[in-house]
Design an enzyme around this catalytic site. Structure first.
Site, short mmCIF file in Angstrom:
data_model
loop_
_atom_site.label_atom_id
_atom_site.label_comp_id
_atom_site.label_asym_id
_atom_site.label_seq_id
_atom_site.Cartn_x
_atom_site.Cartn_y
_atom_site.Cartn_z
CB VAL A 150 -1.05 0.03 1.20
CG1 VAL A 150 -2.11 -1.18 1.23
CG2 VAL A 150 -0.20 0.02 2.37
CG HIS B 183 -4.15 -5.61 -0.14
ND1 HIS B 183 -3.12 -6.37 0.57
CD2 HIS B 183 -5.06 -6.43 -0.48
CE1 HIS B 183 -3.40 -7.74 0.19
NE2 HIS B 183 -4.66 -7.91 -0.14
CB CYS C 126 -16.14 10.10 4.14
SG CYS C 126 -17.34 10.12 5.03
N GLY D 193 8.58 -11.49 -3.41
CA GLY D 193 8.58 -10.93 -2.05
C GLY D 193 7.22 -11.07 -1.41
CG ASN E 265 9.08 -14.70 -0.07
OD1 ASN E 265 8.88 -13.58 0.02
ND2 ASN E 265 8.91 -15.52 0.84
CB CYS F 74 13.18 -8.96 -4.13
SG CYS F 74 12.13 -9.71 -3.12
#
Length: 283
Positions: free
Chosen positions: A106, A122, A130, A223, A249, A267
């Site tokens: 994010v 995400h 709101c 990752g 990973n 990575c």
């Protein structure tokens, strides 16, 4: 040939055989930007579970706690810079190898590195919505308001450890005095533009990601432990469709038994070596 060269050669062969990749990234892609990941090498939680959606929506005390901690955490996320993994994936996109990128992160770092075909599965921390009227404001503007309302909290939380979602963990502290503004349009509850644990990913976003996967030759995971179903489902879909799956990973993943190729190396090192192996196609 050392382990990294062998791994890069294997991944380069994977790319050569499947030149149109959907890439799925997770928190491990951003650790070298100073943003910690959620899980250890065995896929277990490193910290307590993040705030749950139902708790945030249903309890004013939880919202005060979240925004107080995020007052500090956001500054650290906003100051992070894209690292070599983000930049390598952007160059692979420019070279036509990355068809699309779906990120579970994010932090917005893929965008800042230059990737253009990105689905933020995400959501993004740099916007606030709101829950009542749907109004959106920038996190920068919201940050200025909560900082002005709560000048004492920055110093009190300044040594706390940051988490991947912009939360921090300061230990025991009284949040009752933290002043959280309501929506200026309708007085509703304001929430960061991210999908909380216990909250569903918007269906249109999931459908778009599945559509991009269907257009790809293969799936490359970078990752991510894939412990969260919202990411793991794309591995399942690729498997059902007969699409090969490669994973880069450091630790164990939920899909280790299902993948075509697993590389347990950092990575940045792997993607840098992959670019070198693909030269001059990428550079």
């Amino acid at each position: 040939m050392d382990h990294l060269e062998t791994a890069a050669a294997s991944l380069a062969a994977f790319v050569a055989a499947h030149p149109r990749l959907l890439v799925l990234t997770g928190a491990g892609c951003s650790t070298d930007s100073g943003i910690p990941d959620y899980r250890d090498a065995d896929g277990a939680w490193k910290h307590s579970r993040p705030v749950m959606y139902q708790d945030f929506v249903g309890r004013e005390a939880t919202r005060r706690r979240y925004w107080a901690r995020s007052l500090v955490g956001w500054e650290r996320i906003a100051a992070a810079e894209p690292n070599g993994a983000h930049r390598a994936l952007a160059r692979l996109e420019a070279a036509g190898i990355v068809h699309h990128l779906v990120t579970q992160n994010v932090d917005g770092l893929h965008h800042r590195a230059g990737s253009r075909r990105v689905i933020d599965l995400h959501g993004r921390l740099d916007v606030v919505h709101c829950l009542g009227c749907g109004t959106s404001i920038s996190r920068a503007a919201f940050q200025a308001e909560i900082a002005a309302r709560n000048p004492d909290f920055v110093g009190r939380l300044g040594s706390a450890t940051t988490r991947p979602d912009g939360d921090v963990d300061p230990g025991a502290i009284d949040y009752d005095a933290f002043d959280v503004p309501a929506c200026s349009e309708c007085g509703g509850v304001l929430k960061p533009g991210v999908v909380f644990f216990g909250e569903g990913v918007p269906p249109a976003r999931v459908e778009a990601a599945f559509a991009r996967l269907a257009e790809a030759d293969a799936l490359l995971v970078v990752g991510s432990s894939l412990m969260v179903y919202s990411g793991y489902r794309f591995v399942q879909a690729a498997g059902r469709a007969g699409q090969p799956i490669a994973v880069v990973n450091l630790g164990r993943t939920r899909a280790d038994a299902e993948v075509t190729l697993k590389i347990a190396l950092p990575c940045i090192a792997v993607l840098d070596a992959l670019e070198a192996a693909l030269t001059p196609r990428v550079r």
